[in-house]
Design a protein around this motif. Structure first.
Motif, PDB file in Angstrom:
ATOM      1  N   SER A   1     -16.430  29.949  33.626  1.00  0.00           N
ATOM      2  CA  SER A   1     -17.589  29.927  33.422  1.00  0.00           C
ATOM      3  C   SER A   1     -18.009  31.578  33.728  1.00  0.00           C
ATOM      4  O   SER A   1     -19.205  31.899  33.437  1.00  0.00           O
ATOM      5  CB  SER A   1     -18.484  29.022  34.047  1.00  0.00           C
ATOM      6  N   ALA A   2     -17.023  32.255  34.047  1.00  0.00           N
ATOM      7  CA  ALA A   2     -17.144  33.627  33.904  1.00  0.00           C
ATOM      8  C   ALA A   2     -17.851  34.466  35.190  1.00  0.00           C
ATOM      9  O   ALA A   2     -18.171  35.864  34.807  1.00  0.00           O
ATOM     10  CB  ALA A   2     -17.847  34.158  32.535  1.00  0.00           C
ATOM     11  N   GLY A   3     -18.539  33.874  36.232  1.00  0.00           N
ATOM     12  CA  GLY A   3     -19.222  34.207  37.131  1.00  0.00           C
ATOM     13  C   GLY A   3     -18.113  35.363  37.925  1.00  0.00           C
ATOM     14  O   GLY A   3     -18.679  36.372  38.139  1.00  0.00           O
ATOM     15  N   LYS A   4     -16.822  34.982  38.195  1.00  0.00           N
ATOM     16  CA  LYS A   4     -15.957  35.850  38.898  1.00  0.00           C
ATOM     17  C   LYS A   4     -15.321  36.695  37.716  1.00  0.00           C
ATOM     18  O   LYS A   4     -14.934  37.941  38.206  1.00  0.00           O
ATOM     19  CB  LYS A   4     -14.894  34.839  39.674  1.00  0.00           C
ATOM     20  N   THR A   5     -14.711  36.102  36.678  1.00  0.00           N
ATOM     21  CA  THR A   5     -14.199  37.014  35.773  1.00  0.00           C
ATOM     22  C   THR A   5     -15.023  38.329  35.182  1.00  0.00           C
ATOM     23  O   THR A   5     -14.382  39.267  35.317  1.00  0.00           O
ATOM     24  CB  THR A   5     -13.918  36.116  34.537  1.00  0.00           C
TER      25      THR A   5
ATOM     26  N   GLY B   1      -9.794  31.217  41.249  1.00  0.00           N
ATOM     27  CA  GLY B   1     -10.471  29.723  41.567  1.00  0.00           C
ATOM     28  C   GLY B   1      -9.708  28.731  42.247  1.00  0.00           C
ATOM     29  O   GLY B   1     -10.019  27.644  42.282  1.00  0.00           O
ATOM     30  N   SER B   2      -8.429  28.994  42.725  1.00  0.00           N
ATOM     31  CA  SER B   2      -7.592  27.945  43.493  1.00  0.00           C
ATOM     32  C   SER B   2      -7.277  26.905  42.663  1.00  0.00           C
ATOM     33  O   SER B   2      -6.833  25.763  43.042  1.00  0.00           O
ATOM     34  CB  SER B   2      -8.593  27.672  44.722  1.00  0.00           C
ATOM     35  N   SER B   3      -7.234  27.136  41.327  1.00  0.00           N
ATOM     36  CA  SER B   3      -6.921  26.212  40.146  1.00  0.00           C
ATOM     37  C   SER B   3      -5.422  25.823  40.700  1.00  0.00           C
ATOM     38  O   SER B   3      -5.080  24.563  40.554  1.00  0.00           O
ATOM     39  CB  SER B   3      -6.896  26.781  39.145  1.00  0.00           C
ATOM     40  N   ILE B   4      -4.723  26.493  41.131  1.00  0.00           N
ATOM     41  CA  ILE B   4      -3.119  26.150  41.341  1.00  0.00           C
ATOM     42  C   ILE B   4      -3.027  25.328  42.449  1.00  0.00           C
ATOM     43  O   ILE B   4      -1.891  24.462  42.358  1.00  0.00           O
ATOM     44  CB  ILE B   4      -2.423  27.661  41.679  1.00  0.00           C
TER      45      ILE B   4
END
Ligand code: AVJ
Length: 354
Positions: A116-120, A188-191
């Motif tokens: 949702s782009a906050g960090k991107t 995002g720690s998705s991994i």
């Protein structure tokens, strides 16, 4: 995440209008039904975490990231805010300034998952500051998530052109060849949702889709005290509980199930042996649940629960310092630099293809 069938949908979103949408829709429905049938008929029962993210679930996840107990998002954002410029500079010139003085490669930013782009946004802004404009390529299985991301980012960040790709990056990673240097974001720690062997495969897959000079930025959550970890997955306001229970609501909505949500309880436990937070849904009573929309040739599926039996819905692996770099090296990347926060709760690792 459990192995699922391959869904091959790699095409530019711009062609969405001419692509047979109902075909994609039915592939997704089939994938959902298969995962649910397999998961609820196994022992122990399980459901894959990608099922969380329907519209309601995606909204609940965004809410989780704003709970005080859920430290990963704001910690990673802090790390990126402090280091975005350096991350971009290191990726743009990994082989030294001299080699590219006259014709530096352009950087494009490819993101796994349409955040949702906050960090991107922090990295996109740093890339725009570095080279004037940047092409942003979010990759996701969800075309609607990509459309939302495109609208928001093109509206909000000047100098960014968005080129979304519908693709299941857990099964394939194949993007159009380009002379641009790619920086792939997997933040995002998705991994953390993947078992170690699956994470290794995923990173190798990404590696094989990249070329010399390209970079990968990996965000991973680190092991810390158990109370902090458990609280992050069992917030006092109950948003994570709602997020977990929404899975059952989704099966009621989409697969004709009759889960009675009040008869299940959210559980978050730290599994020290496996170094992961596990989320479960625990049945408060012995009960039978019916699923009528699985399309099993007229057969409904009955699922029996004993009192206290759980459905395992998510793993979120936590790493020791140094482990992410080892994983990256094992996948064929060269670790470049790792950044963390003052408490060493979260790590952001930059690696490149030699
Ligand atoms: C999106 C997988 C990084 O594991 O922390 C948050 C998902 N689950 N709260 C995580 C999640 C419950 C999240 N990831």
């Amino acid at each position: 995440m459990h192995p699922t069938e391959r869904v091959t949908l790699a095409f530019p979103l711009d062609r969405m209008t001419t692509f047979p949408l109902p075909a994609i829709q039915s592939q997704i429905e089939h994938r959902l039904a298969t995962a649910v049938r397999e998961g609820l008929t196994s022992r122990p029962k399980r459901l894959p975490p990608w099922l969380f993210y329907d519209e309601a679930g995606s909204r609940l996840f965004d809410e989780i990231t704003e709970r005080p107990e859920y430290y990963p998002t704001r910690t990673e954002r802090g790390i990126l805010a402090a280091n975005a410029e350096r991350i971009i500079a290191l990726t743009a010139q990994p082989k030294g300034v001299r080699q590219f003085r006259n014709n530096p490669p352009r950087l494009r930013i490819t993101e796994l998952g349409a955040g949702s782009a906050g960090k991107t946004r922090l990295l996109l802004a740093a890339a725009v500051a570095h080279q004037g404009t940047v092409l942003y390529e979010p990759v996701d299985v969800s075309a609607s998530a990509l459309e939302t991301a495109r609208d928001r980012i093109e509206r909000e960040i000047a100098g960014v052109a968005v080129s979304p790709r519908v693709m299941d990056y857990t099964h394939e990673f194949e993007l159009a060849a380009t002379s641009d240097r790619r920086l792939v974001l997997y933040i995002g720690s998705s991994i953390g949702n993947f078992d170690p062997w699956q994470a290794a495969e995923l990173l190798s897959g990404v590696r094989s889709g990249l070329k010399s000079g390209d970079g990968l930025l990996l965000g991973v959550d680190l092991v810390k005290d158990e109370a902090t970890l458990v609280a992050a997955y069992d917030d006092a306001a109950g948003v994570t509980a709602d997020f977990n229970l929404n899975l059952l609501a989704r099966l009621n909505r989409e697969l004709g199930a009759d889960f009675y949500l009040e008869s299940f309880e959210h559980r978050a436990v730290w599994n020290a042996q496996e170094s992961r937070i596990e989320m479960h849904l625990e049945s408060r009573i012995a009960q039978r649940v019916w699923l009528t929309g699985l399309d099993l040739g007229g057969q409904d599926l009955a699922v029996d629960f004993t009192r206290g039996e759980t459905i395992h819905t998510e793993n979120s692996y936590k790493y020791q310092p140094g482990q992410p770099e080892e994983m990256l090296a094992a996948a064929g990347f060269t670790p470049v630099e790792t950044w963390t926060d003052a408490q060493r709760w979260f790590a952001v690792c930059l690696a490149r293809v030699a």
